[in-house]
Write a protein that holds these residues in place. Structure first.
Motif, PDB file in Angstrom:
ATOM      1  N   UNK A 197       0.824  -1.209   0.000  1.00  0.00           N
ATOM      2  CA  UNK A 197       0.000   0.000   0.000  1.00  0.00           C
ATOM      3  C   UNK A 197       0.856   1.256   0.000  1.00  0.00           C
ATOM      4  N   UNK A 198       1.934   1.255   0.804  1.00  0.00           N
ATOM      5  CA  UNK A 198       2.800   2.433   0.870  1.00  0.00           C
ATOM      6  C   UNK A 198       3.699   2.540  -0.351  1.00  0.00           C
ATOM      7  N   UNK A 199       4.302   1.428  -0.772  1.00  0.00           N
ATOM      8  CA  UNK A 199       5.230   1.492  -1.896  1.00  0.00           C
ATOM      9  C   UNK A 199       4.509   1.776  -3.214  1.00  0.00           C
ATOM     10  N   UNK A 200       3.219   1.443  -3.317  1.00  0.00           N
ATOM     11  CA  UNK A 200       2.491   1.708  -4.558  1.00  0.00           C
ATOM     12  C   UNK A 200       2.451   3.191  -4.868  1.00  0.00           C
ATOM     13  N   UNK A 201       2.303   4.024  -3.834  1.00  0.00           N
ATOM     14  CA  UNK A 201       2.298   5.470  -4.051  1.00  0.00           C
ATOM     15  C   UNK A 201       3.670   5.948  -4.516  1.00  0.00           C
ATOM     16  N   UNK A 202       4.721   5.390  -3.927  1.00  0.00           N
ATOM     17  CA  UNK A 202       6.080   5.757  -4.335  1.00  0.00           C
ATOM     18  C   UNK A 202       6.350   5.337  -5.777  1.00  0.00           C
ATOM     19  N   UNK A 203       5.953   4.113  -6.111  1.00  0.00           N
ATOM     20  CA  UNK A 203       6.173   3.604  -7.471  1.00  0.00           C
ATOM     21  C   UNK A 203       5.343   4.392  -8.478  1.00  0.00           C
ATOM     22  N   UNK A 204       4.128   4.720  -8.108  1.00  0.00           N
ATOM     23  CA  UNK A 204       3.281   5.516  -8.997  1.00  0.00           C
ATOM     24  C   UNK A 204       3.933   6.870  -9.290  1.00  0.00           C
ATOM     25  N   UNK A 205       4.465   7.504  -8.252  1.00  0.00           N
ATOM     26  CA  UNK A 205       5.145   8.780  -8.452  1.00  0.00           C
ATOM     27  C   UNK A 205       6.361   8.634  -9.354  1.00  0.00           C
ATOM     28  N   UNK A 206       7.092   7.513  -9.200  1.00  0.00           N
ATOM     29  CA  UNK A 206       8.250   7.278 -10.053  1.00  0.00           C
ATOM     30  C   UNK A 206       7.858   7.082 -11.504  1.00  0.00           C
ATOM     31  N   UNK A 207       6.752   6.365 -11.722  1.00  0.00           N
ATOM     32  CA  UNK A 207       6.278   6.143 -13.097  1.00  0.00           C
ATOM     33  C   UNK A 207       5.858   7.463 -13.736  1.00  0.00           C
ATOM     34  N   UNK A 208       5.128   8.274 -12.972  1.00  0.00           N
ATOM     35  CA  UNK A 208       4.673   9.548 -13.519  1.00  0.00           C
ATOM     36  C   UNK A 208       5.824  10.515 -13.753  1.00  0.00           C
ATOM     37  N   UNK A 209       6.951  10.277 -13.060  1.00  0.00           N
ATOM     38  CA  UNK A 209       8.111  11.147 -13.230  1.00  0.00           C
ATOM     39  C   UNK A 209       8.925  10.846 -14.475  1.00  0.00           C
ATOM     40  N   UNK A 210       8.668   9.709 -15.112  1.00  0.00           N
ATOM     41  CA  UNK A 210       9.361   9.375 -16.359  1.00  0.00           C
ATOM     42  C   UNK A 210       8.808  10.254 -17.479  1.00  0.00           C
ATOM     43  N   UNK A 211       9.698  10.757 -18.321  1.00  0.00           N
ATOM     44  CA  UNK A 211       9.306  11.650 -19.413  1.00  0.00           C
ATOM     45  C   UNK A 211       8.173  11.041 -20.232  1.00  0.00           C
TER      46      UNK A 211
END
Length: 234
Positions: free
Chosen positions: A117-131
């Motif tokens: 649950x916690x890491x999903x938010x982090x991973x989502x932010x990382x995905x959205x940060x990709x160009x």
């Protein structure tokens, strides 16, 4: 000054006497719990990372039911105490499924679900940060969605969020002491057993604290080395 000295000398701390020789024979027993903590942390982190990645993909999906499920799931596990989740899984599973779940397995399931649950938010932010242009270029070339995510987007996202994932793993390592409440004989539980048997608490729990601190320092050092290697591999 005399009054302050007399007050201080009457406090229990002023008469504190530590004797580690009482638990010297039990220290190897306490420290051997490290293996359980490490195994528990590694297994939970692995499954939590995999499920967290799936949830992150659900959250950015164009399919609304998947978004709703991922958001609802995250709100449940972030909105309730971890110790409650552990005890529900351990004590309610035999009642609901008629299956006496082992305490170690119950802890792994609870921590994996919570960590996801916690890491999903982090991973989502990382995905959205990709160009975004890279995704558009892949789609233009006819690359399907899942190969694009697995081969192009996710590897870049993981490099960007590696420090955050390391912090999540460190928190998981420290929180692994919570499984002592369901009887797993990890580091914390073994310290409590020795404390109750010898009728002293400070010495065995201090040993537990020192071992946890050394584990976190060692894990942090290893993670920084790994992070540097990932940077140089660009």
């Amino acid at each position: 000054m005399d009054v302050l000295f007399s007050l201080f000398s009457s406090l229990p701390l002023a008469q504190l006497e530590l004797d580690f020789t009482i638990i010297s024979a039990d220290i190897p027993y306490i420290v051997s719990g490290v293996l359980t903590n490490l195994a528990f942390t590694l297994v939970s982190a692995l499954f939590g990372f995999i499920w967290g990645t799936v949830l992150a993909i659900f959250k950015i999906s164009a399919i609304k039911p998947l978004q709703w499920f991922a958001d609802f799931y995250t709100s449940i596990f972030r909105g309730t105490p971890l110790i409650l989740q552990i005890t529900i899984i351990y004590f309610a599973t035999p009642q609901l499924l008629n299956y006496p779940i082992p305490s170690f397995l119950a802890g792994v399931i609870a921590f994996s679900l919570n960590s996801a649950a916690y890491s999903s938010e982090t991973i989502r932010g990382g995905i959205m940060g990709v160009d975004k242009g890279q995704r558009e270029a892949a789609q233009t070339l006819g690359v399907k969605y899942m190969p694009m995510m697995m081969d192009i987007v996710l590897p870049q996202a993981f490099k960007n969020i590696l420090p955050a994932l390391v912090n999540e793993s460190i928190a998981l390592l420290k929180d692994s002491a919570l499984v002592s409440v369901i009887g797993v004989e990890e580091l914390m539980r073994r310290g409590q057993i020795v404390a109750q048997r010898e009728f002293i608490y400070f010495e065995p729990l201090l040993v537990v604290g020192v071992v946890f601190y050394l584990m976190v320092i060692g894990f942090t050092w290893f993670a920084r080395r790994f992070e540097k290697r990932m940077r140089f591999s660009d």
